[in-house]
Design a protein around this motif. Structure first.
Motif, PDB file in Angstrom:
ATOM      1  N   LYS A  51       0.810  -1.215   0.000  1.00 50.30           N
ATOM      2  CA  LYS A  51       0.000   0.000   0.000  1.00 50.30           C
ATOM      3  C   LYS A  51       0.843   1.265   0.000  1.00 50.30           C
ATOM      4  O   LYS A  51       0.671   2.131  -0.840  1.00 50.30           O
ATOM      5  CB  LYS A  51      -0.847   0.086   1.284  1.00 50.30           C
ATOM      6  CG  LYS A  51      -2.024  -0.798   1.374  1.00 50.30           C
ATOM      7  CD  LYS A  51      -2.784  -0.517   2.677  1.00 50.30           C
ATOM      8  CE  LYS A  51      -1.908  -0.572   3.902  1.00 50.30           C
ATOM      9  NZ  LYS A  51      -1.525  -1.932   4.257  1.00 50.30           N
ATOM     10  N   SER A  52       1.728   1.346   0.990  1.00 49.86           N
ATOM     11  CA  SER A  52       2.471   2.601   1.160  1.00 49.86           C
ATOM     12  C   SER A  52       3.393   2.844  -0.024  1.00 49.86           C
ATOM     13  O   SER A  52       3.557   3.985  -0.470  1.00 49.86           O
ATOM     14  CB  SER A  52       3.278   2.568   2.454  1.00 49.86           C
ATOM     15  OG  SER A  52       2.415   2.360   3.546  1.00 49.86           O
TER      16      SER A  52
ATOM     17  N   ASP B  45       3.971   7.595   5.835  1.00 48.37           N
ATOM     18  CA  ASP B  45       4.185   7.077   7.187  1.00 48.37           C
ATOM     19  C   ASP B  45       5.146   8.008   7.908  1.00 48.37           C
ATOM     20  O   ASP B  45       6.335   7.750   7.980  1.00 48.37           O
ATOM     21  CB  ASP B  45       4.796   5.667   7.157  1.00 48.37           C
ATOM     22  CG  ASP B  45       3.833   4.654   6.559  1.00 48.37           C
ATOM     23  OD1 ASP B  45       2.627   4.956   6.484  1.00 48.37           O
ATOM     24  OD2 ASP B  45       4.288   3.568   6.182  1.00 48.37           O
TER      25      ASP B  45
ATOM     26  N   ILE C 250       5.141  -0.088   9.179  1.00 50.64           N
ATOM     27  CA  ILE C 250       3.685  -0.249   9.213  1.00 50.64           C
ATOM     28  C   ILE C 250       3.025   1.115   9.275  1.00 50.64           C
ATOM     29  O   ILE C 250       3.633   2.084   9.688  1.00 50.64           O
ATOM     30  CB  ILE C 250       3.204  -1.071  10.430  1.00 50.64           C
ATOM     31  CG1 ILE C 250       3.738  -0.450  11.723  1.00 50.64           C
ATOM     32  CG2 ILE C 250       3.636  -2.517  10.289  1.00 50.64           C
ATOM     33  CD1 ILE C 250       3.085  -1.006  12.951  1.00 50.64           C
ATOM     34  N   THR C 251       1.793   1.167   8.856  1.00 44.87           N
ATOM     35  CA  THR C 251       1.052   2.407   8.882  1.00 44.87           C
ATOM     36  C   THR C 251       0.158   2.405  10.106  1.00 44.87           C
ATOM     37  O   THR C 251      -0.623   1.492  10.290  1.00 44.87           O
ATOM     38  CB  THR C 251       0.201   2.541   7.611  1.00 44.87           C
ATOM     39  OG1 THR C 251       1.063   2.353   6.503  1.00 44.87           O
ATOM     40  CG2 THR C 251      -0.459   3.891   7.528  1.00 44.87           C
TER      41      THR C 251
HETATM   42 MG    MG Z   1       2.201   0.899   4.940  1.00 41.52          MG
END
Ligand code: MG
Ligand code: GDP
Length: 598
Positions: A19-20, A44, A54-55
């Protein structure tokens, strides 16, 4: 008109599916961020997010896309957290969109949170655009993954796009698909203001910053707004968009995604999911789906140095400004002194808060083993909630105890189904059903107590499936269980922070393991220390830590004075993270042993 050129979409995926990285590529290819300012996972922006990859907090960004048809489109891209603890935020951000990019890793296929997220998107009536990512990898199997998406989720993949978020391959095609497939927002500019608050953060300079999606109406500086569920009113000081840095605008209108500030000092007044309207011309009904966040996991946080209690309070208050789901109340432990009982959405949330406290506020903490909230029906017909095992009333006063259950969905290759079922059974799981994802993978559904998930279930699941299993769970109500409180006694003294709640059936076995583990963790002293586990007055497990005879430094077998000094220094630092109970020093690790049973 203007609305027709807007596209609001979210990116949803299982953790690590890209995603990111995809968001980064989209920002880069639309020149929202210059090459020079580009860094990986740009959205992020919390240190911890970058380190852990991680988000944690979602982010909404406005960007301009020059379409192949010569039209300039305005995209609002919302990056969402992929972890179960934050699924409420995912759900709210989806409600702010018309469409979602469903990113699936072409080497992994559908995972537990892919499904969880896609169902959230379908619940919100979103147009779903499948994106098959990581096709640059040799092990990518895009055709197989597409088939899986059709079979399992039942969405058409003929228009899906195969991309590499890493190299940027086909991301231009994806941008065109977004224009074609994701509907433009509708909604009336003349109607009274109706906007969804899908995020709120606290900024030292601007106060609370609300992320909003307008469904109807217009909002501008000077307007009087009302938050419908929390029933509070404010005057708007600024509206604007993030691109990705804040850019003030004259107004936001129906279809827009942006931010609103209104000199709000208290984030508790601005719960995610609330509806914002105009106080002088309010909309009649609030948007659906508003929900208070209920912490599911509780733990005690104590400063190793009791003098730091007020520092800890200040730090928690600061974190709460940015995180309305964090709860804390002062508590006193005989063993640990003054601290706070804190409520978290889940274990990852707890981990993140604990780490931020230590890192950003320079605090040394002792954390007790996490616990769920029990509903206890008493003999006098009252019901109490117990968040701290040591506060469980005496068994003779209790009619019954109810504990939270979850519905867990575990996706795993066929070969590991046996291992998964064995693990779930051993954790009081009740088999619900099993669905085939394709000829090689299944989705196994169990109902089980949340407390069993907290007992390092995820680690066990990973190790018993060689890392192949993915897990998602939803709270599924409370059920009565046969539970008992077990106390741990060191040298005859009850250590309240080590008390735990166990199912009757496992109490003895777990106690034996814990007692044994503690024996390995608690340093020897110059007297013998009995360790006991007890239910009420009945001892159910015991062992002794033998006394040592010589002084500590004799353990350091080195003639080198430098090295000796260093080792002594190390011991001293280790000691800082210990608590003395009676005459016994207990290291931090001991307070977590309750979780580490085999
Ligand atoms: Mg992410
Ligand atoms: P998120 O958890 O969904 O936000 O995933 P990230 O964007 O953080 O990506 C997880 C990991 O996969 C990172 O190490 C990325 O560099 C890597 N990754 C993402 N997209 C691709 C891709 O298209 N190809 C390859 N080879 N790696 C990718």
């Amino acid at each position: 008109e203007k609305q027709r050129k807007i596209r609001n979409f979210a990116i949803v995926a299982h953790i690590d599916h890209g995603k990111s990285t995809l968001a980064d590529r989209i920002l880069e290819m639309t020149d929202t961020v210059s090459k020079r300012d580009m860094k990986a996972q740009l959205l992020d922006n919390m240190d911890l997010e970058r380190e852990r990859g991680i988000t944690i907090k979602l982010n909404a960004v406005e960007l301009t896309y020059h379409g192949k048809d010569g039209v300039d489109y305005v995209f609002h891209l919302i990056d969402t957290p992929g972890h179960v603890d934050f699924s409420y935020e995912v759900s709210r951000s989806l409600a702010a969109c018309e469409g979602a990019l469903l990113v699936v890793d072409a080497t992994q296929g559908i995972q537990a949170q892919t499904l969880a997220n896609v169902y959230l998107a379908l619940d919100n009536d979103l147009e779903i655009l499948p994106v098959i990512n990581k096709v640059d990898l040799p092990s990518a199997e895009p055709e197989k993954v597409k088939q899986e998406i059709e079979d399992v989720i039942g969405i058409d993949t003929s228009d899906s796009v195969e991309v590499s978020a890493k190299t940027g391959l086909n991301v231009d095609k994806l941008l065109e698909e977004i224009v074609k497939k994701i509907p433009a927002p509708t909604g009336s500019i003349e109607a009274p203001l109706k906007a969804l608050i899908f995020d709120s953060i606290y900024d030292d300079y601007r106060g609370v910053v609300l992320s909003v999606r307008l469904f109807d109406g217009v909002v501008k500086a000077g307007d009087h707004i009302r938050l419908m569920n929390s029933n509070s009113e404010y005057e708007v000081t600024e509206v604007g968009v993030n691109s990705p840095h804040p850019i003030p605008r004259d107004y936001l209108m129906a279809g827009d995604v942006g931010y609103v500030t209104a000199s709000i000092k208290d984030i508790n007044q601005t719960r995610v999911g609330d509806t914002m309207t105009n106080a002088n011309n309010p909309t009649e009904v609030a948007l659906p789906g508003y929900r208070e966040m209920i912490p599911m996991v509780y733990a005690g946080l104590y400063p190793t140095d009791n003098a730091k209690f007020e520092d800890l309070r200040e730090a928690l208050e600061k974190l709460k400004l940015n995180d309305a789901s964090l709860e804390f109340d002062p508590e006193v432990s005989e063993a640990l002194g003054f601290g706070f009982r804190c409520g978290f959405l889940g274990l990852l949330h707890m981990d993140v808060i604990q780490e931020r406290l230590e890192r950003e506020f320079n605090l040394d903490l002792i954390t007790t083993a996490p616990s769920v909230t029990y509903h206890v029906d008493m003999n006098d017909n009252s019901t109490i909630e117990v968040e701290n095992p040591s506060e469980m009333p005496d068994a003779s006063a209790i009619k019954d105890i109810k504990e939270p259950y979850v519905k867990a969905s575990i996706m795993v290759p066929n070969d590991y189904v046996g291992a998964v079922m064995k693990l779930c059974q051993s954790r009081r799981g009740e088999f619900v059903t099993m669905e085939y994802l394709d000829d090689a993978r299944v989705n196994v559904i169990y109902q089980m107590p949340l407390s069993e998930i907290i007992f390092n279930f995820f680690d066990k699941l990973k190790s018993s499936t060689h890392g192949y299993a993915s897990l998602d769970y939803d709270i599924d109500g409370y059920r009565q269980s046969d539970l008992v409180k077990v106390d741990i006694l060191l040298n005859g003294d009850k250590v309240d922070a080590l008390s735990f709640i166990s199912h009757q059936q496992f109490a003895e076995e777990r106690s034996r393991e814990i007692v044994k583990k503690l024996k390995g963790i608690i340093p020897r002293q110059n007297f013998e220390i009995p360790i006991q586990a007890a239910i009420g007055a009945k001892i159910i497990a015991r062992t002794n830590i033998k006394a040592y005879r010589k002084d500590v430094t004799s353990k350091i077998h080195t003639g080198d004075p430098d090295r000796r000094a260093k080792l002594l220094e190390k011991q001293k630092r280790g000691k800082k993270r210990m608590k003395s109970v009676g005459k016994v020093d207990i290291p931090q690790a001991a307070f977590m042993t309750v979780l580490q049973t085999d």
